[in-house]
Enzyme design. Sequence first.
Site, PDB file in Angstrom:
ATOM      1  N   HIS A 184       0.840  -1.199   0.000  1.00  0.00           N
ATOM      2  CA  HIS A 184       0.000   0.000   0.000  1.00  0.00           C
ATOM      3  C   HIS A 184       0.873   1.246   0.000  1.00  0.00           C
ATOM      4  O   HIS A 184       1.690   1.440   0.903  1.00  0.00           O
ATOM      5  CB  HIS A 184      -0.932  -0.005   1.211  1.00  0.00           C
ATOM      6  CG  HIS A 184      -2.015  -1.034   1.066  1.00  0.00           C
ATOM      7  ND1 HIS A 184      -2.547  -1.712   2.138  1.00  0.00           N
ATOM      8  CD2 HIS A 184      -2.650  -1.487  -0.045  1.00  0.00           C
ATOM      9  CE1 HIS A 184      -3.486  -2.546   1.684  1.00  0.00           C
ATOM     10  NE2 HIS A 184      -3.560  -2.429   0.366  1.00  0.00           N
ATOM     11  N   ARG A 186       0.694   4.493   0.516  1.00  0.00           N
ATOM     12  CA  ARG A 186       0.769   5.581   1.508  1.00  0.00           C
ATOM     13  C   ARG A 186       1.319   5.139   2.853  1.00  0.00           C
ATOM     14  O   ARG A 186       1.515   5.958   3.748  1.00  0.00           O
ATOM     15  CB  ARG A 186      -0.626   6.153   1.706  1.00  0.00           C
ATOM     16  CG  ARG A 186      -1.636   5.149   2.272  1.00  0.00           C
ATOM     17  CD  ARG A 186      -3.042   5.688   2.188  1.00  0.00           C
ATOM     18  NE  ARG A 186      -4.034   4.664   2.513  1.00  0.00           N
ATOM     19  CZ  ARG A 186      -5.328   4.802   2.286  1.00  0.00           C
ATOM     20  NH1 ARG A 186      -5.784   5.906   1.734  1.00  0.00           N
ATOM     21  NH2 ARG A 186      -6.175   3.854   2.618  1.00  0.00           N
ATOM     22  N   ARG A 242      -3.280   4.756  -2.245  1.00  0.00           N
ATOM     23  CA  ARG A 242      -3.123   3.421  -1.647  1.00  0.00           C
ATOM     24  C   ARG A 242      -2.763   2.342  -2.675  1.00  0.00           C
ATOM     25  O   ARG A 242      -1.898   1.509  -2.466  1.00  0.00           O
ATOM     26  CB  ARG A 242      -4.448   3.042  -0.975  1.00  0.00           C
ATOM     27  CG  ARG A 242      -4.613   1.564  -0.602  1.00  0.00           C
ATOM     28  CD  ARG A 242      -5.987   1.357   0.019  1.00  0.00           C
ATOM     29  NE  ARG A 242      -6.371  -0.038   0.155  1.00  0.00           N
ATOM     30  CZ  ARG A 242      -6.294  -0.735   1.291  1.00  0.00           C
ATOM     31  NH1 ARG A 242      -5.804  -0.169   2.385  1.00  0.00           N
ATOM     32  NH2 ARG A 242      -6.697  -1.983   1.345  1.00  0.00           N
ATOM     33  N   ASN A 258      -3.438  -5.712  -2.307  1.00  0.00           N
ATOM     34  CA  ASN A 258      -3.776  -6.633  -1.222  1.00  0.00           C
ATOM     35  C   ASN A 258      -5.208  -7.180  -1.325  1.00  0.00           C
ATOM     36  O   ASN A 258      -5.755  -7.686  -0.360  1.00  0.00           O
ATOM     37  CB  ASN A 258      -3.555  -5.977   0.144  1.00  0.00           C
ATOM     38  CG  ASN A 258      -3.235  -7.022   1.218  1.00  0.00           C
ATOM     39  OD1 ASN A 258      -2.674  -8.076   0.917  1.00  0.00           O
ATOM     40  ND2 ASN A 258      -3.611  -6.733   2.460  1.00  0.00           N
ATOM     41  N   HIS A 310       2.371  -3.495   6.894  1.00  0.00           N
ATOM     42  CA  HIS A 310       1.457  -2.409   6.541  1.00  0.00           C
ATOM     43  C   HIS A 310       1.448  -1.383   7.674  1.00  0.00           C
ATOM     44  O   HIS A 310       2.105  -1.549   8.692  1.00  0.00           O
ATOM     45  CB  HIS A 310       0.022  -2.934   6.387  1.00  0.00           C
ATOM     46  CG  HIS A 310      -0.207  -3.751   5.158  1.00  0.00           C
ATOM     47  ND1 HIS A 310      -0.963  -3.306   4.118  1.00  0.00           N
ATOM     48  CD2 HIS A 310       0.234  -4.992   4.810  1.00  0.00           C
ATOM     49  CE1 HIS A 310      -1.001  -4.242   3.175  1.00  0.00           C
ATOM     50  NE2 HIS A 310      -0.282  -5.269   3.566  1.00  0.00           N
ATOM     51  N   SER A 311       0.644  -0.345   7.509  1.00  0.00           N
ATOM     52  CA  SER A 311       0.260   0.503   8.626  1.00  0.00           C
ATOM     53  C   SER A 311      -1.174   0.916   8.355  1.00  0.00           C
ATOM     54  O   SER A 311      -1.620   0.883   7.209  1.00  0.00           O
ATOM     55  CB  SER A 311       1.178   1.726   8.736  1.00  0.00           C
ATOM     56  OG  SER A 311       0.941   2.636   7.668  1.00  0.00           O
ATOM     57  N   TYR A 312      -1.930   1.270   9.397  1.00  0.00           N
ATOM     58  CA  TYR A 312      -1.499   1.394  10.750  1.00  0.00           C
ATOM     59  C   TYR A 312      -2.458   0.649  11.641  1.00  0.00           C
ATOM     60  O   TYR A 312      -3.449   0.093  11.158  1.00  0.00           O
ATOM     61  CB  TYR A 312      -1.473   2.892  11.147  1.00  0.00           C
ATOM     62  CG  TYR A 312      -2.829   3.537  10.955  1.00  0.00           C
ATOM     63  CD1 TYR A 312      -3.742   3.589  11.995  1.00  0.00           C
ATOM     64  CD2 TYR A 312      -3.221   4.042   9.703  1.00  0.00           C
ATOM     65  CE1 TYR A 312      -5.000   4.145  11.800  1.00  0.00           C
ATOM     66  CE2 TYR A 312      -4.479   4.582   9.509  1.00  0.00           C
ATOM     67  CZ  TYR A 312      -5.361   4.631  10.566  1.00  0.00           C
ATOM     68  OH  TYR A 312      -6.612   5.152  10.365  1.00  0.00           O
ATOM     69  N   GLU A 385       0.436  -4.677  11.067  1.00  0.00           N
ATOM     70  CA  GLU A 385       0.124  -3.249  10.917  1.00  0.00           C
ATOM     71  C   GLU A 385       0.991  -2.501  11.925  1.00  0.00           C
ATOM     72  O   GLU A 385       0.871  -2.696  13.129  1.00  0.00           O
ATOM     73  CB  GLU A 385      -1.356  -2.984  11.215  1.00  0.00           C
ATOM     74  CG  GLU A 385      -2.318  -3.741  10.315  1.00  0.00           C
ATOM     75  CD  GLU A 385      -2.584  -3.066   8.981  1.00  0.00           C
ATOM     76  OE1 GLU A 385      -2.040  -1.958   8.732  1.00  0.00           O
ATOM     77  OE2 GLU A 385      -3.341  -3.648   8.171  1.00  0.00           O
TER      78      GLU A 385
HETATM   79  O1  0X9 Z   1      -6.976  -3.924   4.384  1.00  0.00           O
HETATM   80  C1  0X9 Z   1      -5.805  -4.300   4.250  1.00  0.00           C
HETATM   81  O2  0X9 Z   1      -5.338  -4.665   3.183  1.00  0.00           O
HETATM   82  C2  0X9 Z   1      -4.891  -4.288   5.457  1.00  0.00           C
HETATM   83  N1  0X9 Z   1      -5.059  -3.079   6.211  1.00  0.00           N
HETATM   84  S1  0X9 Z   1      -4.559  -1.641   5.623  1.00  0.00           S
HETATM   85  O3  0X9 Z   1      -5.080  -0.607   6.457  1.00  0.00           O
HETATM   86  N2  0X9 Z   1      -2.975  -1.565   5.728  1.00  0.00           N
HETATM   87  O4  0X9 Z   1      -4.958  -1.547   4.263  1.00  0.00           O
HETATM   88  C3  0X9 Z   1      -5.226  -5.429   6.376  1.00  0.00           C
HETATM   89  C4  0X9 Z   1      -5.514  -6.741   5.774  1.00  0.00           C
HETATM   90  C5  0X9 Z   1      -5.554  -7.784   6.849  1.00  0.00           C
HETATM   91  N3  0X9 Z   1      -6.499  -8.819   6.666  1.00  0.00           N
HETATM   92  C6  0X9 Z   1      -7.762  -8.784   7.192  1.00  0.00           C
HETATM   93  N4  0X9 Z   1      -8.158  -7.828   7.951  1.00  0.00           N
HETATM   94  N5  0X9 Z   1      -8.576  -9.761   6.901  1.00  0.00           N
HETATM   95 ZN    ZN Z   2      -1.939  -1.627   4.015  1.00  0.00          ZN
END
Ligand code: 0X9
Ligand code: ZN
Length: 780
Positions: A184, A186, A242, A258, A310-312, A385
């Site tokens: 990602h 940002r 992003r 992602n 990743h963050s955050y 994160e």
């Molecule tokens: O949404 C995402 O891709 C990740 N968070 S972010 O804020 N960095 O974009 C987290 C993905 C983790 N997996 C799940 N939450 N299922």
């Molecule tokens: Zn991310």
Amino acid sequence: MRTPIRHTPSLGVIVALALALFGIGSAHAGPDEPMRYDGQRIVRVAPADQAQLQAVLTLAEGIWSERVGVGPIEVRVTPGQLDQLTAMGLTPEVLIEDIQVLIDAERAGMAAADRDPDPSFYINYHPYDEIIAKVNQIAADHPDLATAGVIGQTLQGRDIVGIEITGPGDASSRPVIMYNGCQHAREWISPATVTYIADRLTSDYATDPRVAALLDRAVFKIVPIVNADGYSYTWSNQRLWRKNRRDNGDGTFGVDLNRNWAVNWGGDGSSGNTNSDIYRGTSPFSEPETQVVRDWILADPRAVAHVDFHSYGQLILYPIGYADLWPPEPDRSFFVEFSRDLADLIFSVHGTSYTPQRGIDLYAASGSLGDWSYEGAGLKGWTIELRPVSNGQGGFVLPPDQIIPTGEEIFQAVLMMGEQFSDPLRLTLPDGPPTIADANASTSFAVRVTELASTLEPGSARLIYSFDTIAGDTVVPLVDLGGGSFTATIPAATCGRTVDFAIEADAADGSTVRLPDQGVFLLEVLDTTVVFTDPAEADLGWTVGATGDTATTGIWELADPQGTEAQPEDDHTISGTMCWITDGAAGNGLGANDVDDGTTTLTSPAMDATTPSGWWKPARAFIQYARWYSNDKGNAPNADSMPVHISSDDGASWTMLEDVSTNANEWVVRSSPVDDSVTPSATVRLRFAARDEGSGSIVEAGVDDVSILLRGCQFSPADLTGSNDPNDAGFGVPDGQVDATDFFFFLDLFAQGDSRADLDHNSVLDAVDFFAYLTLFANG
Ligand code: 0X9
Ligand code: ZN
């Protein structure tokens, strides 16, 4: 750099300038300068239904929260949009007044650092070129440890660069741990952190023996910037971009990398809308960036673990992330336990709290790398994160002075991970090692084997035990229950014996793993007698309430509980229905009948915990109870605890036994020697204080089966008989004296091949048993 205006500005330009000056209008940028977000706020609103949610998402400039759904979400809005949210009947709560102010501060901090004559690389964020140059420099500075190389190209033709780090020598059978940052664009802290990790691993090799030992056993492969196009775009155009920079052909740009992985691709938590920040692309692996990283991972058969940074949010996320599914055992327990260990270690560095949890428990995300590395590539896979914990601290715009502390705490996690994954296997005892066994009954306990750098040799998991240390080692295979679960069984023995034991297993790489890694576990064989038990089917004289109690609901009562998400459906007694519970009625919703507004106290009747005297192994009184505790549901989870106290002077003074704060959400039996806390007496009482101090916290507690047990041995294990005459009542019955009678009795048993003489319980009567008896005898 600002482009001078050379021509007479058009009306459009004037309007844009005016809007910028007054901080209104949408985010915008001149041709050569990054987009500005002047006057844009981050606000939290709570759409009540899907229609309202859609309206908010359509209206807002960007989505800011991790979670998107009905209920609280955070969005980025202009002042005009803020008014519209209010007009929709929502009540926006402003979290960040002006996101541009934060971005300007980030730039200013970077400019100041750039003026530093000898800037450390990590007091600042760096654009793509500088990070790649740094990675190449790390490799050039440590040719014996590191190799950098291009693993593929992005859509726009930028290099995706990786670095491989390991100690000198043959690395062909070393386990590989893989990290990447910046799927990602940002999330600037992620490439900064993994670059820092590569730097520390290589620079500390010469000075830190722990790092040297690790790199001599394991390999780290790191790709700092996966989404090089998107990352570059956050520097040149939009700081909060992003996705990658795919031209979707409809005027929109970007695929969320992602959501582009071939694991439940297209499912929950991804979008088919090209404009969405979670747009999944046209097919799994439609993007060159995910293809390149996929091939990089699959190309190395040594790979065992992967983390996508990743963050955050400060989260350690493990599979599964796309649906309410768990990895099968032993992976499930491994992820839960090891992620908790990582979080504890990270906390110990700078006091930063990372929450270990399953991806889906954050929110659903389909087609994510974290799930693919586990299900698609067969690795132990995480998504971490990084800082900060919440958008109130800047979210993706994290001050550069946080890079080094973030790197330091994550570096410790990297070392722990490396050391864990260089072990061929991990042996654990899910319920802990048994410490007390009942006399004349065998003792079974659970063993778990998790395969890490190697695999388990089938049939090799074994228990090694020895009676009284002198009786020789006996080796028995564990019973394989499948899924990495095994049962170990120590045979029955007479009261007073001690057993030392260990677990071993062989790995396919030829190594043997042992638990404990040094020494042995010790088990005492004792007689246990229940002298008092209260199944709580009737009230034996308990007291509800104490001075200082203020709870208004969830008051202790004796009841057959109604099950809820926080409260048991059944009591603990096998044949019973009732227990002590903080209001047994389920009520209307979780928060209805739980403990509220303070403490509710439950005190037991007086119990006799005195012990008989004159035993060979002195009797000790144990207090035992089953308890239920739940405080992890609701809005303010884990805010409370339930102290348990014991008194031996009929309630005049109290000593803390335990302060329950772990949410088992099941009955847990606790047993502890009374004399560990108080002097045993005939008037021992227990007191349970369930309390709710934070508002919005759900507290449910239960107590059942309070008992007093006596443990010890009346007779010595060498005391076999009171007489050698088969016609005597005392024949074969201990008499409290270890004397010649016992010795001759043992000789007879031994000569006749009686299994009672098989003191090491290996089914063979030999010199080992003989000398074992001599030792018992000598010990009295
Ligand atoms: O949404 C995402 O891709 C990740 N968070 S972010 O804020 N960095 O974009 C987290 C993905 C983790 N997996 C799940 N939450 N299922
Ligand atoms: Zn991310």
